[in-house]
Design a protein around this motif. Structure first.
Motif, short mmCIF file in Angstrom:
data_model
loop_
_atom_site.label_atom_id
_atom_site.label_comp_id
_atom_site.label_asym_id
_atom_site.label_seq_id
_atom_site.Cartn_x
_atom_site.Cartn_y
_atom_site.Cartn_z
N VAL A 51 0.84 -1.20 0.00
CA VAL A 51 0.00 0.00 0.00
C VAL A 51 0.87 1.25 0.00
N ARG A 52 1.94 1.25 0.77
CA ARG A 52 2.83 2.41 0.79
C ARG A 52 3.51 2.61 -0.56
N GLU A 53 3.89 1.53 -1.19
CA GLU A 53 4.51 1.64 -2.52
C GLU A 53 3.53 2.26 -3.52
N ALA A 54 2.29 1.80 -3.49
CA ALA A 54 1.28 2.34 -4.41
C ALA A 54 0.99 3.80 -4.11
N ALA A 55 0.90 4.15 -2.84
CA ALA A 55 0.63 5.54 -2.45
C ALA A 55 1.76 6.45 -2.92
N ALA A 56 3.00 6.01 -2.76
CA ALA A 56 4.13 6.82 -3.19
C ALA A 56 4.16 6.96 -4.71
N ALA A 57 3.74 5.92 -5.43
CA ALA A 57 3.77 5.96 -6.89
C ALA A 57 2.82 7.01 -7.45
N PHE A 58 1.70 7.26 -6.74
CA PHE A 58 0.71 8.21 -7.24
C PHE A 58 0.53 9.42 -6.32
N ASP A 59 1.45 9.59 -5.38
CA ASP A 59 1.48 10.77 -4.53
C ASP A 59 0.15 10.97 -3.80
#
Length: 385
Positions: free
Chosen positions: A203-211
Motif C-alpha cells: 500500500v505504501r509503494e502504491a501511495a508513493a507511486a501516485f502521490d
C-alpha cells in the motif's frame, strides 16, 4: 642645562636633553584603555570595517533571520489568542476589539525592534557576536515553543479565523471522524489492523507511486475489504474492491507496474489501481479529500459525483449531502476513521478508547490523516488511563 618635554603625534611623552636625542616615555592614557578592555563604539566600528565584508553580512543575516523567526512565532501566537478572545460577529463586542488587538500587536513589534536597536550597540561593546548569538537563542526558544500544545491550540484558532468556510468544513468533518472512531468496535478494528501488516509495504509503494496519502489509502483498504481480499457480490475484487475504475487510472497503473495487463488477483496490482483511482478523483475534485473519497466510492454511477454536483449546483461537502439520498454519504467519514485508527495503532500499538481519561484531547492532537499533519513524537497517545 634645561630639560625639554614634548609629545609626538601618537600621544607619546618624550624627554629631550640638550645635545641629545629624544627619549620616549610611557604612552598617555589609562592602563585599562591601553589593554583594550574599554573600547568605544567608534573603535568597534573601525574594527568591524577592517574585518572581511562577508563576515559582517553573514552575522547580520543570521541576526535578522533569527529575529524574524522569533517575531513570526510571537505574532502567530498572539493573533490566535486574540481570535479566541474576540471570536464572534458583533461589531463592538468582537470585531473592533480584535482590530484593536491587531493594532496593539503591530505597535508592540515596532517597540521591540526599536528597543533591540538600542540594546544592540550596548551588546556589541562587550562582544561583536553578542547580538547574533542572542537572536539565535530567541529563535531557538521560539522553535521549541511551536512544539507545545499551547501553540498548536492558538494556531488552530488562527486557522479557523483565516480559513473561513473551508476551515469550518474541515473542522466539522474532523469531529464526525472522531465520533465515528468513538463508536467503533476497537477490538474488531484491532484485528483488521493486525491483518493489514502484510499489506502495508504494498500500500505504501502504491501511495508513493501516485502521490496520495498512504494512511488514507490504508483507510480505504480497511473500509472496503477489512484487509481480507475477496470477491464481492457487486463485482468488487481484492483489497480495494475495485469495480469500475476510470480508464485513465487503469492505464496509469499499468504504466507504473510496467505490465500490459492487470491481474485482479494480484494485490499489488489492486493497490496500484486504487491509488491511481484516488489520485484521479482528487484531481477532479480540486484536492478536496472529502469529495475525492466520495467520488471514489460513487464511481461512474449517474455520471459520477462531478455530474451530480453540477446538476444541483453543489460546491462542497455541506451542499452536496442533501442530494446524495441513497448514496453512502458517510463513506469518507468511515475511511478517515479507519485511517485515524491506523495512525494511532502505528504510534502506540494499541487503540485508546476515546472517552476515557484525557484520550479525546490526545487523539485530537494526533490528528486525522489527510486533514491534519502527521503527529509529532510528543503527541503519541499514552493509551487508556
Amino acid at each position: 642645562m634645561g630639560l625639554a618635554v614634548a609629545s609626538d603625534a601618537r600621544g607619546e611623552t618624550q624627554l629631550k636633553l640638550p645635545g641629545s636625542e629624544t627619549v620616549p616615555t610611557k604612552r598617555r592614557g589609562s592602563p585599562a584603555r591601553r589593554r583594550g578592555r574599554l573600547r568605544s563604539p567608534i573603535l568597534l566600528d573601525r574594527e568591524a570595517r577592517q574585518r572581511p565584508a562577508w563576515r559582517l553580512v553573514a552575522r547580520l543575516a543570521v541576526e535578522i533571520g533569527a529575529l524574524v523567526s522569533a517575531a513570526l512565532v510571537a505574532v502567530i501566537f498572539m493573533l490566535g489568542h486574540a481570535a479566541d478572545w474576540f471570536g464572534g460577529t458583533g461589531l463592538w463586542s468582537h470585531l473592533l476589539p480584535f482590530a484593536g488587538a491587531v493594532l496593539a500587536l503591530a505597535v508592540g513589534v515596532a517597540v521591540f525592534l526599536r528597543g533591540w536597536l538600542r540594546v544592540r550597540s550596548w551588546l556589541m561593546r562587550h562582544w561583536l557576536l553578542f547580538p547574533a548569538v542572542l537572536a539565535v537563542a530567541l529563535a531557538a526558544a521560539a522553535m521549541w515553543f511551536t512544539r507545545q500544545p499551547t501553540f498548536d491550540r492558538e494556531v488552530g484558532n488562527l486557522r479557523t479565523l483565516v480559513g473561513g468556510s473551508a476551515e469550518a468544513e474541515r473542522a466539522a468533518i474532523g469531529h464526525q471522524v472522531y465520533a465515528a472512531y468513538r463508536r467503533a468496535d476497537l477490538t474488531d478494528v484491532q484485528r483488521i489492523l493486525e491483518r493489514a501488516r502484510v499489506f502495508e509495504p504494498t500500500v505504501r509503494e502504491a501511495a508513493a507511486a501516485f502521490d496520495v496519502d498512504s494512511e488514507v489509502l490504508m483507510g480505504i483498504g480497511s473500509t472496503e475489504s477489512s484487509f481480507y481480499p475477496r470477491d464481492s457480490p457487486d463485482g468488487g475484487r481484492g483489497l480495494f474492491q475495485i469495480t469500475a475504475p476510470p480508464q485513465v487510472a487503469v492505464k496509469q497503473a499499468r504504466k507504473r507496474l510496467a505490465v500490459s495487463e492487470l491481474d485482479p488477483l494480484n494485490q499489488r496490482h489492486n493497490a496500484f489501481v486504487a491509488a491511481a483511482t484516488l489520485r484521479h478523483y482528487l484531481a477532479e475534485m480540486h484536492g478536496d479529500l472529502f469529495l475525492g473519497l466520495l467520488a471514489y466510492n460513487i464511481g461512474p454511477r449517474n455520471g459520477g459525483l462531478r455530474t451530480i454536483m453540477r446538476q444541483y449546483g453543489a460546491r462542497d461537502f455541506v451542499t452536496i449531502q442533501p442530494y446524495l439520498q441513497h448514496l453512502p454519504r458517510d463513506y469518507p467519514i468511515r475511511v478517515l476513521s479507519a485511517a485515524l485508527a491506523y495512525r494511532l495503532w502505528r504510534l502506540d500499538s494499541r487503540l485508546p478508547h476515546y472517552e476515557l481519561g484525557d484520550n479525546a484531547a490526545r487523539i485530537q492532537n494526533v490528528g486525522i490523516p489527510g486533514l491534519q499533519a502527521a503527529p509529532r513524537a510528543s503527541a503519541t497517545p499514552a493509551g487508556d488511563r
